[in-house]
Design a protein around this motif. Structure first.
Motif, PDB file in Angstrom:
ATOM      1  N   UNK A 107      25.357   2.526  -4.332  1.00 46.11           N
ATOM      2  CA  UNK A 107      24.348   3.223  -5.184  1.00 46.11           C
ATOM      3  C   UNK A 107      24.021   2.416  -6.218  1.00 46.11           C
ATOM      4  N   UNK A 108      24.633   1.340  -6.704  1.00 43.14           N
ATOM      5  CA  UNK A 108      23.913   0.629  -7.696  1.00 43.14           C
ATOM      6  C   UNK A 108      22.916  -0.315  -7.205  1.00 43.14           C
ATOM      7  N   UNK A 109      23.269  -0.949  -5.808  1.00 46.93           N
ATOM      8  CA  UNK A 109      22.494  -1.477  -5.042  1.00 46.93           C
ATOM      9  C   UNK A 109      21.201  -0.771  -4.607  1.00 46.93           C
ATOM     10  N   UNK A 110      21.289   0.404  -4.472  1.00 53.11           N
ATOM     11  CA  UNK A 110      20.166   1.403  -4.337  1.00 53.11           C
ATOM     12  C   UNK A 110      19.069   1.412  -5.537  1.00 53.11           C
ATOM     13  N   UNK A 111      19.801   1.429  -6.424  1.00 55.04           N
ATOM     14  CA  UNK A 111      19.249   1.482  -7.897  1.00 55.04           C
ATOM     15  C   UNK A 111      18.533   0.351  -8.089  1.00 55.04           C
ATOM     16  N   UNK A 112      19.033  -0.563  -8.019  1.00 50.63           N
ATOM     17  CA  UNK A 112      18.540  -2.006  -8.031  1.00 50.63           C
ATOM     18  C   UNK A 112      17.235  -2.147  -7.140  1.00 50.63           C
ATOM     19  N   UNK A 113      17.366  -1.648  -6.012  1.00 52.66           N
ATOM     20  CA  UNK A 113      16.184  -1.661  -4.905  1.00 52.66           C
ATOM     21  C   UNK A 113      14.915  -0.826  -5.329  1.00 52.66           C
ATOM     22  N   UNK A 114      15.315   0.226  -6.036  1.00 51.03           N
ATOM     23  CA  UNK A 114      14.327   1.103  -6.722  1.00 51.03           C
ATOM     24  C   UNK A 114      13.654  -0.024  -7.872  1.00 51.03           C
ATOM     25  N   UNK A 115      14.515  -0.483  -8.493  1.00 53.18           N
ATOM     26  CA  UNK A 115      13.632  -1.215  -9.579  1.00 53.18           C
ATOM     27  C   UNK A 115      13.023  -2.398  -9.306  1.00 53.18           C
ATOM     28  N   UNK A 116      13.314  -3.101  -8.089  1.00 45.13           N
ATOM     29  CA  UNK A 116      12.495  -4.053  -7.668  1.00 45.13           C
ATOM     30  C   UNK A 116      11.351  -3.563  -6.725  1.00 45.13           C
ATOM     31  N   UNK A 117      11.398  -2.703  -6.049  1.00 46.79           N
ATOM     32  CA  UNK A 117      10.229  -2.033  -5.460  1.00 46.79           C
ATOM     33  C   UNK A 117       9.253  -1.489  -6.696  1.00 46.79           C
ATOM     34  N   UNK A 118       9.557  -1.003  -7.733  1.00 47.12           N
ATOM     35  CA  UNK A 118       8.625  -0.504  -9.031  1.00 47.12           C
ATOM     36  C   UNK A 118       8.064  -1.739  -9.497  1.00 47.12           C
ATOM     37  N   UNK A 119       8.893  -2.737  -9.881  1.00 45.48           N
ATOM     38  CA  UNK A 119       8.521  -4.058 -10.565  1.00 45.48           C
ATOM     39  C   UNK A 119       7.327  -4.543  -9.621  1.00 45.48           C
ATOM     40  N   UNK A 120       7.599  -4.699  -8.395  1.00 42.90           N
ATOM     41  CA  UNK A 120       6.699  -5.223  -7.628  1.00 42.90           C
ATOM     42  C   UNK A 120       5.243  -4.365  -7.433  1.00 42.90           C
ATOM     43  N   UNK A 121       5.418  -3.285  -7.381  1.00 39.36           N
ATOM     44  CA  UNK A 121       4.265  -2.348  -7.470  1.00 39.36           C
ATOM     45  C   UNK A 121       3.690  -2.519  -8.717  1.00 39.36           C
ATOM     46  N   UNK A 122       4.324  -2.681 -10.025  1.00 40.80           N
ATOM     47  CA  UNK A 122       3.758  -3.004 -11.237  1.00 40.80           C
ATOM     48  C   UNK A 122       2.911  -4.237 -11.158  1.00 40.80           C
ATOM     49  N   UNK A 123       3.510  -5.257 -10.708  1.00 35.93           N
ATOM     50  CA  UNK A 123       2.723  -6.676 -10.602  1.00 35.93           C
ATOM     51  C   UNK A 123       1.207  -5.981  -9.731  1.00 35.93           C
ATOM     52  N   UNK A 124       1.505  -5.375  -8.487  1.00 41.25           N
ATOM     53  CA  UNK A 124       0.160  -5.148  -7.659  1.00 41.25           C
ATOM     54  C   UNK A 124      -1.142  -4.506  -8.678  1.00 41.25           C
ATOM     55  N   UNK A 125      -0.289  -3.348  -9.287  1.00 40.12           N
ATOM     56  CA  UNK A 125      -0.977  -2.504 -10.448  1.00 40.12           C
ATOM     57  C   UNK A 125      -1.913  -3.511 -11.439  1.00 40.12           C
ATOM     58  N   UNK A 126      -1.065  -4.349 -11.923  1.00 39.16           N
ATOM     59  CA  UNK A 126      -1.641  -5.275 -12.857  1.00 39.16           C
ATOM     60  C   UNK A 126      -2.804  -6.113 -12.490  1.00 39.16           C
TER      61      UNK A 126
END
Length: 253
Positions: A107-126
């Motif tokens: 569950x913690x790994x899945x949560x971290x996976x979501x954070x990674x995807x969000x951070x990468x999408x944020x970079x694309x958005x910037x």
């Protein structure tokens, strides 16, 4: 009447709002993941403070007991620092954390996976936002950067509205609450709003911040009007204004 797509700045407003929301969500989820994972590996949060890197390491480490020589070498490549890699390896061997079940870890790994995807999408958005600002307000971007440019356009509602504002309004844009409070209590009115986040103001001596903020607001006002009304899209004027601003900054410091 033909619509000039370069003037349609709704995408900038929506991207800016999304970016602000992403920042809040990433910070919140990172706080939860660190608190949760600290039961198992409390030392990691002290060694790695960046939310994105922390999430990558959590997914990579998995079970502390499965730290092999190959994994240690791969960790060094992941964090791009031999010192940090060594600290994590030593901490994993001597960790005082509690054991948790495989289900909890997943569950913690899945949560971290979501954070990674969000951070990468944020970079694309910037990156997208930077390109969009280049197209719509190149001179303003040259002066204060894409982040502040997007916030100002978003606050005004459009580049058209921003072009109508006098420099005095641009100077305090974003500090409406402080302005109304000062009028109500009859205290000093704020000297800056969104523009305070510009390095030119925040790095200036406190006694001279009012002067530099007026000068910056004046140049921003000119840059915005050039961006909106000019049929030629160039950052030439923004670069000129920035040189004048840098000269003024040096005089005041």
């Amino acid at each position: 009447m033909k619509i000039d797509l370069r003037k349609t700045d709704n995408m900038i407003i929506q991207s800016n709002l999304l970016l602000e929301q992403f920042d809040k969500d990433i910070n919140f989820l990172s706080m939860i993941s660190k608190e949760w994972y600290s039961w198992y590996f409390p030392e990691l949060g002290k060694i790695v403070t960046d939310p994105y890197l922390f999430s990558l390491i959590v997914k990579f480490v998995g079970k502390k007991s499965e730290f092999s020589a190959k994994k240690i070498l791969e960790l060094k490549i992941l964090v791009m620092s031999e010192q940090i890699s060594k600290e994590i390896t030593e901490a994993a061997k001597n960790s005082i954390g509690f054991e948790i079940s495989n289900v909890d870890l997943k569950i913690i790994e899945k949560l971290c996976e979501s954070i990674i995807l969000m951070a990468e999408f944020r970079d694309n958005l910037i990156f997208y936002l930077s390109k969009k600002i280049d197209l719509i307000a190149p001179n303003l971007k040259e002066l204060i950067g894409e982040n502040l440019s997007a916030k100002m356009i978003s606050k005004a509602g459009s580049l058209k509205n921003l072009a109508r504002y006098p420099s005095s309004t641009i100077q305090i844009l974003g500090s409406e609450k402080a302005l109304f409070q000062s009028l109500k209590t009859k205290t000093k009115t704020p000297k800056f709003g969104i523009l305070f986040n510009s390095g030119f103001i925040s790095k200036t001596k406190i006694s001279n911040r009012g002067k530099i903020s007026r000068f910056l607001a004046n140049k921003c006002s000119l840059a915005i009007r050039i961006d909106y009304f000019s049929p030629i899209y160039t950052s030439f004027y923004g670069k000129k204004f920035k040189k004048q601003l840098e000269k003024k900054f040096q005089e005041l410091n």
